[in-house]
Design a protein around this motif. Structure first.
Motif, PDB file in Angstrom:
ATOM      1  N   PHE A 189       0.818  -1.204   0.000  1.00 23.27           N
ATOM      2  CA  PHE A 189       0.000   0.000   0.000  1.00 23.27           C
ATOM      3  C   PHE A 189       0.858   1.262   0.000  1.00 23.27           C
ATOM      4  O   PHE A 189       0.503   2.273  -0.620  1.00 23.27           O
ATOM      5  CB  PHE A 189      -0.944   0.010   1.198  1.00 23.27           C
ATOM      6  CG  PHE A 189      -2.123  -0.903   1.037  1.00 23.27           C
ATOM      7  CD1 PHE A 189      -3.088  -0.655   0.070  1.00 23.27           C
ATOM      8  CD2 PHE A 189      -2.274  -2.022   1.845  1.00 23.27           C
ATOM      9  CE1 PHE A 189      -4.185  -1.499  -0.069  1.00 23.27           C
ATOM     10  CE2 PHE A 189      -3.354  -2.861   1.697  1.00 23.27           C
ATOM     11  CZ  PHE A 189      -4.318  -2.611   0.732  1.00 23.27           C
ATOM     12  N   ALA A 190       2.028   1.191   0.669  1.00 20.43           N
ATOM     13  CA  ALA A 190       2.894   2.364   0.687  1.00 20.43           C
ATOM     14  C   ALA A 190       3.451   2.662  -0.702  1.00 20.43           C
ATOM     15  O   ALA A 190       3.463   3.822  -1.159  1.00 20.43           O
ATOM     16  CB  ALA A 190       4.032   2.144   1.677  1.00 20.43           C
ATOM     17  N   PHE A 191       3.926   1.620  -1.390  1.00 23.72           N
ATOM     18  CA  PHE A 191       4.433   1.822  -2.740  1.00 23.72           C
ATOM     19  C   PHE A 191       3.333   2.292  -3.685  1.00 23.72           C
ATOM     20  O   PHE A 191       3.564   3.129  -4.566  1.00 23.72           O
ATOM     21  CB  PHE A 191       5.061   0.526  -3.272  1.00 23.72           C
ATOM     22  CG  PHE A 191       6.311   0.115  -2.533  1.00 23.72           C
ATOM     23  CD1 PHE A 191       7.234   1.061  -2.117  1.00 23.72           C
ATOM     24  CD2 PHE A 191       6.572  -1.219  -2.254  1.00 23.72           C
ATOM     25  CE1 PHE A 191       8.392   0.683  -1.451  1.00 23.72           C
ATOM     26  CE2 PHE A 191       7.711  -1.603  -1.593  1.00 23.72           C
ATOM     27  CZ  PHE A 191       8.622  -0.647  -1.174  1.00 23.72           C
ATOM     28  N   LEU A 192       2.144   1.757  -3.489  1.00 22.02           N
ATOM     29  CA  LEU A 192       1.029   2.147  -4.352  1.00 22.02           C
ATOM     30  C   LEU A 192       0.589   3.576  -4.070  1.00 22.02           C
ATOM     31  O   LEU A 192       0.174   4.310  -4.979  1.00 22.02           O
ATOM     32  CB  LEU A 192      -0.131   1.167  -4.155  1.00 22.02           C
ATOM     33  CG  LEU A 192      -1.287   1.261  -5.155  1.00 22.02           C
ATOM     34  CD1 LEU A 192      -0.793   1.007  -6.579  1.00 22.02           C
ATOM     35  CD2 LEU A 192      -2.379   0.258  -4.791  1.00 22.02           C
ATOM     36  N   ALA A 193       0.683   3.971  -2.792  1.00 20.96           N
ATOM     37  CA  ALA A 193       0.272   5.331  -2.448  1.00 20.96           C
ATOM     38  C   ALA A 193       1.187   6.377  -3.062  1.00 20.96           C
ATOM     39  O   ALA A 193       0.769   7.509  -3.338  1.00 20.96           O
ATOM     40  CB  ALA A 193       0.245   5.489  -0.932  1.00 20.96           C
ATOM     41  N   LEU A 194       2.453   5.983  -3.290  1.00 18.78           N
ATOM     42  CA  LEU A 194       3.409   6.904  -3.900  1.00 18.78           C
ATOM     43  C   LEU A 194       3.413   6.820  -5.425  1.00 18.78           C
ATOM     44  O   LEU A 194       4.254   7.423  -6.089  1.00 18.78           O
ATOM     45  CB  LEU A 194       4.824   6.617  -3.365  1.00 18.78           C
ATOM     46  CG  LEU A 194       5.008   6.841  -1.854  1.00 18.78           C
ATOM     47  CD1 LEU A 194       6.391   6.377  -1.420  1.00 18.78           C
ATOM     48  CD2 LEU A 194       4.802   8.305  -1.498  1.00 18.78           C
ATOM     49  N   HIS A 195       2.473   6.077  -6.004  1.00 20.93           N
ATOM     50  CA  HIS A 195       2.362   5.880  -7.451  1.00 20.93           C
ATOM     51  C   HIS A 195       1.981   7.185  -8.136  1.00 20.93           C
ATOM     52  O   HIS A 195       1.069   7.896  -7.704  1.00 20.93           O
ATOM     53  CB  HIS A 195       1.309   4.799  -7.726  1.00 20.93           C
ATOM     54  CG  HIS A 195       0.866   4.696  -9.143  1.00 20.93           C
ATOM     55  ND1 HIS A 195       1.728   4.801 -10.225  1.00 20.93           N
ATOM     56  CD2 HIS A 195      -0.370   4.482  -9.681  1.00 20.93           C
ATOM     57  CE1 HIS A 195       1.063   4.652 -11.338  1.00 20.93           C
ATOM     58  NE2 HIS A 195      -0.225   4.472 -11.041  1.00 20.93           N
ATOM     59  N   SER A 196       2.675   7.472  -9.229  1.00 15.32           N
ATOM     60  CA  SER A 196       2.358   8.666 -10.017  1.00 15.32           C
ATOM     61  C   SER A 196       1.187   8.357 -10.929  1.00 15.32           C
ATOM     62  O   SER A 196       1.350   7.776 -12.030  1.00 15.32           O
ATOM     63  CB  SER A 196       3.586   9.083 -10.843  1.00 15.32           C
ATOM     64  OG  SER A 196       4.686   9.369 -10.014  1.00 15.32           O
ATOM     65  N   VAL A 197      -0.012   8.678 -10.498  1.00 15.06           N
ATOM     66  CA  VAL A 197      -1.226   8.318 -11.238  1.00 15.06           C
ATOM     67  C   VAL A 197      -1.423   9.294 -12.385  1.00 15.06           C
ATOM     68  O   VAL A 197      -1.566  10.512 -12.167  1.00 15.06           O
ATOM     69  CB  VAL A 197      -2.460   8.330 -10.320  1.00 15.06           C
ATOM     70  CG1 VAL A 197      -3.690   7.882 -11.102  1.00 15.06           C
ATOM     71  CG2 VAL A 197      -2.215   7.430  -9.131  1.00 15.06           C
ATOM     72  N   PRO A 198      -1.445   8.834 -13.647  1.00 11.32           N
ATOM     73  CA  PRO A 198      -1.709   9.740 -14.769  1.00 11.32           C
ATOM     74  C   PRO A 198      -3.187  10.089 -14.863  1.00 11.32           C
ATOM     75  O   PRO A 198      -4.029   9.205 -15.010  1.00 11.32           O
ATOM     76  CB  PRO A 198      -1.250   8.927 -15.975  1.00 11.32           C
ATOM     77  CG  PRO A 198      -1.392   7.503 -15.557  1.00 11.32           C
ATOM     78  CD  PRO A 198      -1.150   7.471 -14.081  1.00 11.32           C
ATOM     79  N   GLU A 199      -3.476  11.405 -14.778  1.00 12.96           N
ATOM     80  CA  GLU A 199      -4.846  11.893 -14.875  1.00 12.96           C
ATOM     81  C   GLU A 199      -5.770  11.101 -13.967  1.00 12.96           C
ATOM     82  O   GLU A 199      -6.790  10.550 -14.380  1.00 12.96           O
ATOM     83  CB  GLU A 199      -5.342  11.821 -16.314  1.00 12.96           C
ATOM     84  CG  GLU A 199      -4.520  12.660 -17.258  1.00 12.96           C
ATOM     85  CD  GLU A 199      -5.019  12.542 -18.692  1.00 12.96           C
ATOM     86  OE1 GLU A 199      -6.006  11.808 -18.894  1.00 12.96           O
ATOM     87  OE2 GLU A 199      -4.420  13.169 -19.569  1.00 12.96           O
ATOM     88  N   SER A 200      -5.409  10.987 -12.733  1.00 15.86           N
ATOM     89  CA  SER A 200      -6.209  10.217 -11.785  1.00 15.86           C
ATOM     90  C   SER A 200      -7.546  10.878 -11.551  1.00 15.86           C
ATOM     91  O   SER A 200      -7.615  12.084 -11.303  1.00 15.86           O
ATOM     92  CB  SER A 200      -5.458  10.094 -10.439  1.00 15.86           C
ATOM     93  OG  SER A 200      -4.243   9.463 -10.646  1.00 15.86           O
ATOM     94  N   PRO A 201      -8.667  10.111 -11.612  1.00 15.16           N
ATOM     95  CA  PRO A 201      -9.983  10.672 -11.313  1.00 15.16           C
ATOM     96  C   PRO A 201     -10.118  10.926  -9.824  1.00 15.16           C
ATOM     97  O   PRO A 201      -9.413  10.321  -9.013  1.00 15.16           O
ATOM     98  CB  PRO A 201     -10.943   9.576 -11.775  1.00 15.16           C
ATOM     99  CG  PRO A 201     -10.162   8.314 -11.636  1.00 15.16           C
ATOM    100  CD  PRO A 201      -8.741   8.676 -11.961  1.00 15.16           C
TER     101      PRO A 201
END
Length: 743
Positions: free
Chosen positions: A582-594
């Motif tokens: 979850f920590a790695f996912l939370a730091l994910h650079s989301v492209p155009e995240s809704p």
């Protein structure tokens, strides 16, 4: 028959042992009067017997003797009744003043005269059958103070006689059965008396002192149901045949010091209300004290039991002392209750000693106890409510603490001291419960012990010391944490467990040595863990000396229960993988995240972009739920997009893969193409040739040419996860080794 003589050749040794008879002129005068009265009684008895044989020939000889004895008692009691009446008169007028000791002495002239008249003296008397005379002998028999008197019938019978004052049988000799059944005595002195036949004192009542010092009973001595109202002195008495004291009551002291029982001694169901003294007593045959009650101290120091000794169901309400006692054959203390301090110091058991189901309510002292090679000590189902001391015990025979008949184990409710225990045979501990840590320090056990099911209930505690804790136990925890840590509850010293016993660590170390000797790896690990815990606040302090060891020990316990838990590091490892995922996912650079879906903003309609509530308020709840989860799936799909535009793996899968690779330590450290792809998907990539950050909407044929752009925080988290996972994997391997280790 007249002219017959009594053979006395087997009694010369008794005559040599007894001291000379010394009677004062007053006592000689009293004896002369007593013998005259006795002869009168025997004459009346003879006349009654002759008359009954002539007038009632149908009567048996036993009936004739019984009726004749009542006639003899009537003659004696005519004398006794007059004295009893005169004593009553003295008491009514206030003239009665006496010291009722060994020889009942008056404190005024009237009482002194009465005591002299009431005294019956048979000292130095030989009771011989009527018509027979003993052989003339040298030595004491030639002493004029020794006299022979006849008796009628088959024995010397005092049944039914009343003794208003003291009765003296010092050094008297009873050549036939002597019956005192149901007789009530005042002061009775049988010192040095010899009973060559049956001595019958059943149901006799001794209101004052009874003295049987150096008395010899060559046949059965029956004191069953007798009542001793004052001191009963059997010092150096010798019982050559069975001695019966069943159901006897000793209301004052009972003194059997140096007494010798050559045949069975029966004290079953006897009651000793004051001290009972069997110091140096010798029991050459069976000794039965079963169901007896000792209400005061019972002294058996240096007593010798050469045959079976039974104290089964005996109740000691005060302290029993078996100091230096020797049990050469089996001894039973089964179901015995020891209500006061019990002392078996220096006692020796050469055969089986059975303490099954016994109860020790206070201190049990087995200091320097000795069990010989043929001996056996059994504590099955025994309950120790007070401290127990086996220090310096020498066990050449087995010692067992195990389950009793009622399936009850051995219970030590207080401290148990086995220091310097020396054992060369089996040592069994089966289903044993210790309230506190037993002390086996400096033991010398050469034979493999059986530790079975040993339970130590409360070696550690959190709250204040218990009230029942032994003296010297204290709370070693500091009152407060230092400085800024004082307000953080995690660092509050009073929240930690501690060992009240300051020597608990050393005791657990000794127990660990026993476990090693027993090849019991489970208990070895358990005692090692307890040893480390016991060092807290004693040798390891949280804010002072050895503070690193304190906190490392605390972490070691939390992560793996001191290397004993396999599942704890495994579950922590899986939990850390999920957490870092979850920590790695939370730091994910989301492209155009809704924007995230919240409960305050209703989900969108399936067919329109209008919220469900405004699109159709009458839509079925299934449509609402479907729309909610549909929106969630679209949100996850958008969040799962890779930062580099890759379509093979989503961000969620990449984060999970990255967390697993780090958790497996070596795979995470090795890196590789798969790791780079995970980083690129999560945090984007940079073209190797141009150094330009690639946007997600760009389409490249060769994604392998991208270099992942890893944020610094992600690198730190990866290193932390690798280190954390390495510790957990090590603890997991250590636990496996501990569980399956074979020495």
């Amino acid at each position: 028959m007249a002219g017959d003589r009594v053979a006395d050749d087997d009694h010369e040794d008794d005559e040599a042992e007894r001291p000379e008879i010394k009677l004062s002129p007053e006592e000689l005068k009293a004896r002369e009067r007593t013998i005259a009265l006795w002869k009168k009684c025997q004459k009346a008895k003879r006349a009654k017997m002759d008359r009954l044989r002539k007038e009632q020939p149908e009567l048996s000889e036993t009936q004739i003797i019984y009726e004749a004895q009542k006639e003899a008692a009537r003659v004696w009691n005519d004398w006794a009744d007059g004295l009893i009446a005169s004593r009553k008169t003295l008491a009514e007028t206030g003239e009665w003043e006496a010291d009722l000791g060994w020889r009942e002495e008056g404190l005024n002239d009237e009482t002194t005269i009465w005591l002299f008249k009431a005294r019956a003296v048979f000292s130095g008397v030989y009771f011989i059958p009527a018509g027979q005379i003993p052989e003339k002998r040298s030595g004491r028999q030639a002493d004029p103070s020794v006299i022979s008197i006849p008796f009628e019938g088959s024995g010397i019978d005092f049944t039914g006689f009343l003794f208003p004052g003291a009765i003296l049988f010092e050094n008297a000799t009873f050549l036939a059965d002597a019956s005192f059944r149901g007789v009530t005595f005042g002061a009775a002195n049988f010192a040095g008396a010899t009973f060559r036949a049956y001595a019958y004192f059943k149901s006799a009542i001794f209101r004052s002192v009874s003295n049987f010092t150096r008395a010899t009973f060559k046949s059965v001595a029956n004191f069953a149901k007798a009542t001793f109202g004052s001191v009963a002195n059997f010092t150096r008495a010798t019982f050559r045949a069975s001695a019966f004291f069943m159901s006897a009551t000793f209301r004052a002291g009972a003194n059997f010091t140096n007494a010798t029982f050559r045949a069975s001694a029966f004290f079953g169901d006897a009651t000793f209300r004051v001290e009972a003294n069997f110091t140096n007593a010798t029991f050459r045959a069976n000794a039965y004290f079963g169901d007896a009650t000792f209400r005061a101290n019972a002294y058996f120091p240096y007593a010798t039991f050469r045959a079976y000794a039974s104290f089964r169901n005996t109740t000691f309400r005060a302290s029993p002392y078996f100091t230096g006692a020797t049990f050469r054959t089996d001894a039973s203390f089964e179901s015995t209750t020891f209500r006061a301090d019990t002392n078996f110091r220096n006692a020796t058991f050469r055969a089986e000693a059975d303490f099954r189901s016994a109860t020790f309510r206070t201190y049990a002292f087995f200091f320097r106890l000795s069990v010989e090679e043929e001996g056996f000590l059994s504590f099955a189902g025994t309950e120790f409510r007070g401290p127990v001391n086996f220090r310096l015990a020498d066990l050449k025979g087995p010692l067992q603490f195990q389950v009793g008949k009622n399936r009850k184990g051995v219970d030590f409710r207080s401290t148990a001291d086995f220091r310097h225990l020396h054992s060369t045979r089996s040592l069994w501990f089966q289903n044993v419960r210790f309230e506190h840590v037993p002390d086996f320090r400096e033991h010398q056990i050469s034979h493999r012990p059986e530790l079975g099911d040993i339970r130590i209930e409360s070696p550690f505690q959190i709250g204040a010391p218990k009230e029942e804790s032994p003296e010297g136990w204290n709370d070693p925890r500091p009152e407060h944490a230092p400085g800024f840590l004082r307000r953080i509850s995690l660092f509050d010293p009073k929240r930690f467990e501690y060992a009240p016993d300051s020597e608990a660590a050393e005791k657990f170390k000794a127990l660990r040595g026993l476990a090693v000797l027993a090849n019991d790896h489970d208990k070895e690990r358990d005692y090692f863990a307890s040893e480390l815990k016991a060092l807290r606040f004693r040798a390891h302090h949280p804010y002072g000396q050895n503070w690193v060891l304190f906190w490392l020990g605390l972490v070691y316990e939390s992560l793996s229960d001191f290397g004993r838990s396999v599942w704890r590091p495994v579950m922590l490892w899986f939990g850390s993988v999920v957490l870092f995922w979850f920590a790695f996912l939370a730091l994910h650079s989301v492209p155009e995240s809704p924007p995230p879906v919240t409960m305050t903003e209703p989900p969108l309609s399936v067919h329109t972009s209008v919220p469900i509530e405004r699109a159709n308020k009458e839509t079925d709840w299934r449509d609402r739920l479907s729309a909610f989860f549909g929106a969630g799936r679209r949100w996850i799909a958008a969040y799962n997009r890779c930062a580099d535009g890759a379509e093979a793996n989503g961000a969620i899968t990449s984060a999970l893969g990255l967390s697993f690779r780090n958790g497996l330590v070596f795979m995470g450290a090795a890196g590789g193409i798969k790791a780079e792809q995970n980083y690129t998907c999560l945090y984007g990539g940079m073209d190797r040739m141009t150094g330009r950050i690639v946007r997600p909407d760009e389409r490249r044929e060769n994604r392998a040419a991208l270099v992942p752009v890893v944020p610094p925080l992600v690198s730190v988290l990866s290193v932390l996860q690798v280190l954390w996972s390495a510790v957990l994997i090590f603890l997991f391997g250590l636990a496996l080794r501990n569980h399956f280790r074979v020495k």
